[in-house]
Design an enzyme around this catalytic site. Structure first.
Site, PDB file in Angstrom:
ATOM      1  N   TYR A 110     -10.323   5.731   1.853  1.00  0.00           N
ATOM      2  CA  TYR A 110      -9.033   5.850   1.194  1.00  0.00           C
ATOM      3  C   TYR A 110      -8.370   7.219   1.285  1.00  0.00           C
ATOM      4  O   TYR A 110      -7.190   7.358   0.971  1.00  0.00           O
ATOM      5  CB  TYR A 110      -9.134   5.363  -0.248  1.00  0.00           C
ATOM      6  CG  TYR A 110      -9.114   3.865  -0.288  1.00  0.00           C
ATOM      7  CD1 TYR A 110      -7.908   3.180  -0.422  1.00  0.00           C
ATOM      8  CD2 TYR A 110     -10.259   3.123  -0.092  1.00  0.00           C
ATOM      9  CE1 TYR A 110      -7.880   1.792  -0.395  1.00  0.00           C
ATOM     10  CE2 TYR A 110     -10.243   1.739  -0.065  1.00  0.00           C
ATOM     11  CZ  TYR A 110      -9.046   1.078  -0.223  1.00  0.00           C
ATOM     12  OH  TYR A 110      -8.990  -0.278  -0.185  1.00  0.00           O
ATOM     13  N   MET A 111      -9.107   8.243   1.690  1.00  0.00           N
ATOM     14  CA  MET A 111      -8.451   9.539   1.870  1.00  0.00           C
ATOM     15  C   MET A 111      -7.313   9.438   2.889  1.00  0.00           C
ATOM     16  O   MET A 111      -6.367  10.214   2.835  1.00  0.00           O
ATOM     17  CB  MET A 111      -9.455  10.593   2.311  1.00  0.00           C
ATOM     18  CG  MET A 111     -10.120  10.283   3.636  1.00  0.00           C
ATOM     19  SD  MET A 111     -11.196  11.622   4.225  1.00  0.00           S
ATOM     20  CE  MET A 111      -9.968  12.840   4.665  1.00  0.00           C
TER      21      MET A 111
ATOM     22  N   LYS B 191     -22.321  16.392  25.513  1.00  0.00           N
ATOM     23  CA  LYS B 191     -23.199  16.860  24.444  1.00  0.00           C
ATOM     24  C   LYS B 191     -23.150  15.985  23.205  1.00  0.00           C
ATOM     25  O   LYS B 191     -24.065  15.981  22.406  1.00  0.00           O
ATOM     26  CB  LYS B 191     -22.811  18.274  24.025  1.00  0.00           C
ATOM     27  CG  LYS B 191     -23.150  19.324  25.058  1.00  0.00           C
ATOM     28  CD  LYS B 191     -22.711  20.675  24.534  1.00  0.00           C
ATOM     29  CE  LYS B 191     -22.783  21.734  25.618  1.00  0.00           C
ATOM     30  NZ  LYS B 191     -21.984  22.891  25.291  1.00  0.00           N
TER      31      LYS B 191
ATOM     32  N   GLU C  74     -14.968   9.422  22.989  1.00  0.00           N
ATOM     33  CA  GLU C  74     -15.509   8.813  24.196  1.00  0.00           C
ATOM     34  C   GLU C  74     -15.228   7.320  24.224  1.00  0.00           C
ATOM     35  O   GLU C  74     -15.211   6.692  25.292  1.00  0.00           O
ATOM     36  CB  GLU C  74     -17.022   9.068  24.257  1.00  0.00           C
ATOM     37  CG  GLU C  74     -17.373  10.416  24.852  1.00  0.00           C
ATOM     38  CD  GLU C  74     -16.972  11.597  23.968  1.00  0.00           C
ATOM     39  OE1 GLU C  74     -16.900  11.425  22.748  1.00  0.00           O
ATOM     40  OE2 GLU C  74     -16.722  12.686  24.510  1.00  0.00           O
TER      41      GLU C  74
ATOM     42  N   ARG D 272       0.329  -4.896  -6.229  1.00  0.00           N
ATOM     43  CA  ARG D 272       0.478  -6.196  -5.584  1.00  0.00           C
ATOM     44  C   ARG D 272       1.224  -7.112  -6.546  1.00  0.00           C
ATOM     45  O   ARG D 272       1.173  -6.937  -7.760  1.00  0.00           O
ATOM     46  CB  ARG D 272      -0.896  -6.796  -5.281  1.00  0.00           C
ATOM     47  CG  ARG D 272      -1.553  -6.141  -4.075  1.00  0.00           C
ATOM     48  CD  ARG D 272      -2.905  -6.759  -3.828  1.00  0.00           C
ATOM     49  NE  ARG D 272      -3.754  -6.589  -5.011  1.00  0.00           N
ATOM     50  CZ  ARG D 272      -4.990  -7.082  -5.107  1.00  0.00           C
ATOM     51  NH1 ARG D 272      -5.499  -7.770  -4.098  1.00  0.00           N
ATOM     52  NH2 ARG D 272      -5.713  -6.886  -6.198  1.00  0.00           N
TER      53      ARG D 272
ATOM     54  N   ASP E 122       6.056  -5.461   5.865  1.00  0.00           N
ATOM     55  CA  ASP E 122       6.661  -6.768   6.135  1.00  0.00           C
ATOM     56  C   ASP E 122       6.647  -7.675   4.905  1.00  0.00           C
ATOM     57  O   ASP E 122       7.629  -8.372   4.629  1.00  0.00           O
ATOM     58  CB  ASP E 122       5.926  -7.446   7.302  1.00  0.00           C
ATOM     59  CG  ASP E 122       6.377  -6.891   8.658  1.00  0.00           C
ATOM     60  OD1 ASP E 122       7.385  -6.161   8.692  1.00  0.00           O
ATOM     61  OD2 ASP E 122       5.721  -7.185   9.665  1.00  0.00           O
TER      62      ASP E 122
ATOM     63  N   ASP F 267      -0.152   1.992   8.656  1.00  0.00           N
ATOM     64  CA  ASP F 267      -0.708   1.202   9.765  1.00  0.00           C
ATOM     65  C   ASP F 267       0.218   1.080  10.977  1.00  0.00           C
ATOM     66  O   ASP F 267      -0.212   0.635  12.030  1.00  0.00           O
ATOM     67  CB  ASP F 267      -1.068  -0.207   9.272  1.00  0.00           C
ATOM     68  CG  ASP F 267      -2.256  -0.206   8.327  1.00  0.00           C
ATOM     69  OD1 ASP F 267      -3.061   0.743   8.385  1.00  0.00           O
ATOM     70  OD2 ASP F 267      -2.378  -1.135   7.515  1.00  0.00           O
TER      71      ASP F 267
ATOM     72  N   ASP G  55       2.300  -1.059  11.592  1.00  0.00           N
ATOM     73  CA  ASP G  55       2.362  -2.442  12.046  1.00  0.00           C
ATOM     74  C   ASP G  55       3.655  -3.145  11.616  1.00  0.00           C
ATOM     75  O   ASP G  55       3.642  -4.240  11.062  1.00  0.00           O
ATOM     76  CB  ASP G  55       1.133  -3.217  11.558  1.00  0.00           C
ATOM     77  CG  ASP G  55       1.004  -3.200  10.042  1.00  0.00           C
ATOM     78  OD1 ASP G  55       1.679  -2.358   9.404  1.00  0.00           O
ATOM     79  OD2 ASP G  55       0.248  -4.022   9.497  1.00  0.00           O
TER      80      ASP G  55
ATOM     81  N   ARG H 181      -6.941  -2.500  10.153  1.00  0.00           N
ATOM     82  CA  ARG H 181      -7.638  -3.760  10.418  1.00  0.00           C
ATOM     83  C   ARG H 181      -6.879  -4.646  11.410  1.00  0.00           C
ATOM     84  O   ARG H 181      -7.481  -5.306  12.266  1.00  0.00           O
ATOM     85  CB  ARG H 181      -7.801  -4.506   9.083  1.00  0.00           C
ATOM     86  CG  ARG H 181      -8.509  -5.833   9.130  1.00  0.00           C
ATOM     87  CD  ARG H 181      -8.737  -6.366   7.714  1.00  0.00           C
ATOM     88  NE  ARG H 181      -9.735  -5.575   7.014  1.00  0.00           N
ATOM     89  CZ  ARG H 181     -11.051  -5.694   7.217  1.00  0.00           C
ATOM     90  NH1 ARG H 181     -11.506  -6.583   8.090  1.00  0.00           N
ATOM     91  NH2 ARG H 181     -11.887  -4.935   6.557  1.00  0.00           N
TER      92      ARG H 181
ATOM     93  N   THR I 291       4.263   2.296   5.737  1.00  0.00           N
ATOM     94  CA  THR I 291       2.858   1.887   5.838  1.00  0.00           C
ATOM     95  C   THR I 291       2.157   2.817   6.809  1.00  0.00           C
ATOM     96  O   THR I 291       2.718   3.189   7.835  1.00  0.00           O
ATOM     97  CB  THR I 291       2.709   0.438   6.348  1.00  0.00           C
ATOM     98  OG1 THR I 291       1.353   0.273   6.822  1.00  0.00           O
ATOM     99  CG2 THR I 291       3.632   0.142   7.509  1.00  0.00           C
TER     100      THR I 291
ATOM    101  N   GLY J 159       0.830  -1.208   0.000  1.00  0.00           N
ATOM    102  CA  GLY J 159       0.000   0.000   0.000  1.00  0.00           C
ATOM    103  C   GLY J 159       0.855   1.245   0.000  1.00  0.00           C
ATOM    104  O   GLY J 159       1.896   1.293   0.665  1.00  0.00           O
TER     105      GLY J 159
ATOM    106  N   ALA K 100      15.403  10.869  -1.324  1.00  0.00           N
ATOM    107  CA  ALA K 100      16.627  10.764  -0.532  1.00  0.00           C
ATOM    108  C   ALA K 100      17.522   9.648  -1.052  1.00  0.00           C
ATOM    109  O   ALA K 100      18.748   9.775  -1.100  1.00  0.00           O
ATOM    110  CB  ALA K 100      16.275  10.535   0.944  1.00  0.00           C
ATOM    111  N   VAL K 101      16.914   8.535  -1.443  1.00  0.00           N
ATOM    112  CA  VAL K 101      17.693   7.431  -2.007  1.00  0.00           C
ATOM    113  C   VAL K 101      18.396   7.904  -3.284  1.00  0.00           C
ATOM    114  O   VAL K 101      19.608   7.745  -3.455  1.00  0.00           O
ATOM    115  CB  VAL K 101      16.785   6.213  -2.319  1.00  0.00           C
ATOM    116  CG1 VAL K 101      17.522   5.181  -3.170  1.00  0.00           C
ATOM    117  CG2 VAL K 101      16.286   5.573  -1.023  1.00  0.00           C
TER     118      VAL K 101
END
Lengths: 324, 324, 324, 324
Positions: free
Chosen positions: A254-255, A219, A191, A76, A107, A131, A133, A175, A129, A15, A26-27
Site C-alpha cells: 500500500y505504500m 551479479k 532482468e 466504496r 472507470d 494503475d 488503466d 492486477r 488511479t 482507490g 484546482a476545481v
C-alpha cells in the site's frame, strides 16, 4: 442554451491516488474564481448518499497540493450501482443545488457520473488511479507518483540484492494493467518483467533465464511481478531451489498508493481540475477529461468507457533488450 | 543501400542532465545486443578531439541507470564550432571505425552532429537538457528530475515561509525557457511566476499583488523567478521595504542539475537510446529523436533546429487562476 | 509542595525547525492524557503578548508529526526582551490560567522562559534549532533533518560537479556554529570544510590545496562553506581565476529549514515534549530539556545558558584525513 | 611493543547495511593516509577463505560514501564457525601479509574476528546492522537509514489509510530486536506497536483497542508489527472480521536494507572506520568500536559479546501515551 452552473460539487471515488488533492484544489479555486460556489462531498458516492457535504473556500485547499491521499476521503459504494441509489444521489445533488459535479476516480466512478448525467446533474470525470488503466487517456492522476515510489523502493532492494548477489522478486500493484510493472522494469533495469498482459507466465523459463544470466556475469537478478501474475513468495522459493541462488520476495503493497505527489501529478491534476470546471461552465456534461497525443482533451463518458488500451509491446521488447 | 554499422560511438555534450546514463546504457546494450561494437567517448566533443575513447561492454553500464550526472562526463568544446575541429572529429571517428555516433545533448550539440553527418559519420541526436528548450520534442532528458528536485526544495521553503508568514522569492534555472519555473509555479502553488517568455517583469505590480493577497488572508507568498528575469535578492529587498512582509531569496542553483533520475527520465531516456541505435542500424543519419503527440519520433536535425517552441500560455493562465 | 498544573501553554519561538510539530503533539497529548488542559500560543512570544491563544485537543495535532515547520507558527518578538513585555506576558498567562508553559526554541527563547519563571509562571524549554548551537544538549530539534536536507542537495551538486569536473562551493547555514557544515563535509566527502570555529579562512591555502588535489587525480572538488565564513560567490570566482578549474557557487538557503522531519527528529522531539510535561507536572520550573551522554536530562536554564559548546576538533581532523 | 601494522584488510560480513561503504572508505583512506596498505576482502569471510582479495587505492572508494549496500559485498560463511575454517582464514591473512583486519558486521562477525585475533591476526570490529541489536553500542551502521526508509514508507501507507479510513498493519524488520518497530511506532504516530521484547502479543486486546479508538474519533489506525511478533496478514484479517474496519497488511521487506545512507550513518560510519584503523595502528586487537554515552569508544570483543541490551521501556510507554 447551456445550463448556467451556480454550484459545483466535487468528490473523489475508488482507490485514492496522489495528486487527487491538486485536482480538488484546482476545481475549488477555478470555480470560486469564476463566481461559482463549491461543495465538497466527502467519502465518494457513499458520502453523497449520506449527505456528507461541506462548503469549500479557497483557504480550505491551501497547503494541500503537496499532500498524498485525498482530503475529501474516498470509499466504496455498492448502492451507487443501483438505479435506486443513483436516483437518490441525483435528488441529493438537487437538494444541495449542485448543478455540476466533478468526479475524480476510475472507470467505475465514471459510470456513476454517467448515471447522474442521465438524471439531470451535469457531470465531468477526471481520471484518477495509480494503475493507468483508463483507456481514453495517456495520463491518470497518481501513476507518476506511484511508479516513482515503487522505483525508489526497488532501487533500495537492488542495493542489498547486489551486496548479497541475490535474486529478488518484487511485486508491484497493477492486477489488471501492467503499466507500473513495465515502467519499474525499465526504470530499475530489471532482468525480468511479469505482466498480466503477456499471458506467458512460465516458471521454467524464468529459472532458465536466471541460470543463463549468471553465466553472463550478472551479479544480481531482479524480477518485477505485477500483482497476481505469479505468486511472489512461491516463485522466490522455486527459484532458490532450482538455481541455488538466494532469492527473496518483497511485496511493496500500500505504500504505492500514498506519498506527496510528483510534479507531473500536481501539474496535470491541476490543469485537469481547471478544465473540468471550464467544461461545466460551458454547459458540458457526461464528459471525461483526458490527456492524449500531447493535449488535454475530453471525451463522452460512454465513448471513453468503450475504448480499449493496450500496453505498448515495443516498450516491453526494449526492456528485454536492455537486460542483457 | 544503407551503410552497415559495425561500431557505434556515444557521447554526452553540453550541460549534464539526470537520465543521461539511462540513455548511454540503452545505446550500449541495444548496440551490443545487435552485434554492434560500442565506443564511449568521454568529455563530449572535447574528448572526441582528444581521442578520449574507451570500449564499452554491457557490464560497464551495470548499476548506472539510477545515477545522476553522466558516466561519460561532458565538457564545453569551442573547437567543435570550427570547420577544422569538425573535420578533425570526423577523421578521429574514422580512425576508431566509428560508423555511427549518438550525441546526447541540446541544440548546440546537434549542430556538431549535423556537421559530422555532412562529413560522412552517421549521427543521431537525443535531446538531453533540464531546460526543455528543444523545439522538436515535448520531452528532454532531465527535465522531469530537475522539476521534481526544484519542487521538493520549494516545498521545504514553503514550510518555513508559512511558519514565519514570510514572502519567499525562489530562483530556479531556465534563463531562456521558463518550463521549470512554470511547472514549479503550478506544482508548488506559487502566488507568482516570473517567466522569461512573459516580458512583463514589473516590480510595482508584484508588490501590489502581494498587498492584495495578504488582505485576502494568504499566510505566505511564494514567487518563482526563472533565473535572469528578476534579480532575486534585490526583488526580495524591495518587497520587504514596500510591504513590511519579511522576505527572503533562495537561489536553488546547481542541485537542480543532479540527482538520481525519476522514473520518467529513466524510461524515456532508455527508449530514446534504444531508438537511436535502431535508426543508425537502419542507415539513418542527421536525425534527432523526439517525443511528440504521445509517440517516439525522429526529425531531420536541420528541420528540428528550425522549429520554434512556445511555452503554453493557457497553463500560465491556469496557474494564475489557482493562486487565489 | 509542588504547584499543581491544570493548564499548560505551548509555543514555538525563534527560527522554525523540522520536528517542532512532533514536540507540540507530544506536549498536547501527554498533557491531555494526564488530565491537564492545553492552550496553544500562536506566533511565539509575540502571539502571547497579542493573546493569540487557542485551546488544543488531541485531534488538533493529528496528522502533524510528519509535517515541516510549526503549526503554531513563530515570530520574532523584541518586546519580550523588555521587563515590561515580560510582565505583560506573565499577566496574560495568568489571565488564561496557564500554570505551566513549554517553550520550544533556542537560547533567546529560553531567556524569555526564565523571565516568566521568575514572574511565577512555571516554564520548561525544549531545544529547537537546526544550528545545534545550544550548549546543554547534544541534540536540538531540526538539526538531523537540516543536515540530511543539505547533504542530499550536495549529493546532487556533486553529480553535476563530477560530470563537468568542476569545483563547487556550497554554502550551508550555521553562521555561528559549524555543525551543519562539519556534518555535510564528512557526509558528502567534501575536500574542504570552512567552519566559523576554525578562524583560519585563507583563500590562498584553499587554492593551493585544490591545485594539489587535482595532481592526485581528484575529478571534482567540493568546498562546504558555513554561511558567513567566506563569501561563496567571490571565493568561486577567485578559485576559477587562480586554478582554471570551472567553479560554481551554490547557496542552499531556506530549504534547509523546512521539510518533513527525519525519524530522529520525530522521536527525540516526541520524547522531549513528553518529558517537558512530566517536569511541569512534577512542579519543576526554569528547566530546559536536553539529551546528553545518551540520556534525556534537564538543566536549570541559568546553568544551561552559561554552558559552552565546542565543535569536536577530532571530527574535523578525521574529515581532513578522509578527503585524500 | 605493539606490532607495527603494514597492511590492513577490510571486509563486510553478515547482512548488509547502508553506511558500510562510508566505513570502508574511512578505513581505506585513513590507512593509506598513514602509509599503511589496504586489501579489500570481497564477500565477507567466505571471500577471505576463497582468497577473493583486492588491493585498494584512495580512488577505489571515491564516489561511494553515498551508496547503499557494500562495494565489498557480503555473504554467509558457515566455515568460519569451524576451527578449521578459522585457521585457514588466519593462514590466508598471513599469506597476504594482512597484519590487521577490520570486520564490519554484527555479533556473529565479531566472533570470527575474535577467533582470528586468537590466531595472531589483529582484528577490530565495527558494528554494522540495521537491527541495532549489538549491546555494546548505542549506534550501529545502517539503523538510522533503515528507520527513515521504513518511516517514509509508512507515511505513504498512512496517506491511503486515512483516505479510506482503514486500519493498516505494517511489518518492519527486527525479528529479535524491536528498535526499528519502536522508532517507527513513535515517528509515524502509530496507534499500536508490537515488539518482540514485550511478550504480550494479544489479538483480543488489539481488537478491543481499535474499537475504543474509533469511538474517540481516530480516522485511521496503524499497527507496527516487528517481523515475527504477529502474523501480519492473519492479524489484518482478524481485525477486519472483528471490527468491520477495512484492514490491510503491508510487509516492507528488503527495501529496509538498502538506500543511500543518511547523514548520521555516513558520519558515524566514517568516524568509526577511522577509529578502527587508529586502534590497529596503536597495536590493539580483539576490540570492537562503539558509540556510547555520547562518545566513540572501544571494548574488548569478549566483553562486548557478553553485554545485554534492553529496549528502553519508558520510550515504549511514551509512544503509548502519544497515540490517544
Amino acid at each position: 442554451m447551456a445550463k448556467q452552473i451556480r454550484t459545483i460539487g466535487v468528490l473523489t471515488s475508488g482507490g485514492d491516488a496522489p495528486g487527487m488533492n491538486a485536482a480538488i484544489r484546482a476545481v475549488v479555486r477555478t470555480a470560486l474564481g469564476n463566481g461559482v460556489k463549491v461543495r465538497g462531498i466527502r467519502r465518494g458516492y457513499s458520502g453523497l448518499l449520506n449527505e456528507d457535504i461541506i462548503d469549500m473556500t479557497a483557504r480550505d485547499v491551501s497547503d494541500t497540493i503537496q499532500r498524498g491521499g485525498t482530503i475529501l476521503q474516498t470509499a466504496r459504494c455498492l448502492d451507487m450501482c443501483t438505479e435506486e441509489g443513483q436516483q437518490k444521489a441525483a435528488a441529493i445533488c438537487k437538494k444541495y443545488e449542485i448543478d455540476g459535479l466533478v468526479v475524480i476516480g476510475g472507470d467505475g466512478s465514471f459510470k456513476g457520473a454517467r448515471a447522474l448525467s442521465n438524471l439531470g446533474v451535469n457531470t465531468i470525470g477526471i481520471p484518477g488511479t495509480i494503475d493507468m488503466d483508463i483507456a481514453c487517456t495517456e495520463y491518470t492522476i497518481g501513476f507518476d507518483t506511484a511508479v516513482n515510489t515503487a522505483m525508489e523502493a526497488i532501487d533500495k532492494v537492488r542495493d542489498t540484492s547486489t551486496s548479497h548477489e541475490r535474486c529478488s522478486v518484487v511485486e508491484v500493484m497493477g492486477r489488471d494493467a501492467g503499466y507500473l510493472a513495465l515502467w519499474c522494469g525499465i526504470a530499475n533495469g530489471a532482468e525480468k518483467i511479469l505482466l498480466p498482459e503477456e499471458h506467458d507466465y512460465n516458471e521454467e523459463q524464468i529459472i532458465q533465464d536466471i541460470t543463463e544470466n549468471r553465466k553472463r556475469g550478472k551479479k544480481h537478478y531482479i524480477i518485477i511481478n505485477a500483482e497476481g501474475v505469479g505468486d511472489s513468495a512461491n516463485l522466490a522459493r522455486k527459484i532458490e531451489e532450482a538455481t541455488g541462488m538466494e532469492t527473496r520476495a518483497t511485496i511493496l503493497g500500500y505504500m504505492q498508493r500514498g506519498g506527496s505527489p510528483t510534479a507531473k501529478d500536481r501539474v496535470y491534476a491541476s490543469i485537469m481540475g481547471a478544465k473540468a470546471v471550464q467544461l461545466l461552465m460551458e454547459g458540458k456534461t457526461n464528459r471525461v477529461v483526458g490527456y492524449k497525443h500531447g493535449e488535454y482533451v475530453d471525451f463522452d463518458i460512454d465513448e471513453a468507457l468503450d475504448m480499449q488500451k493496450a500496453i505498448p509491446a515495443y516498450q516491453y521488447d526494449i526492456a528485454k533488450g536492455l537486460s542483457i
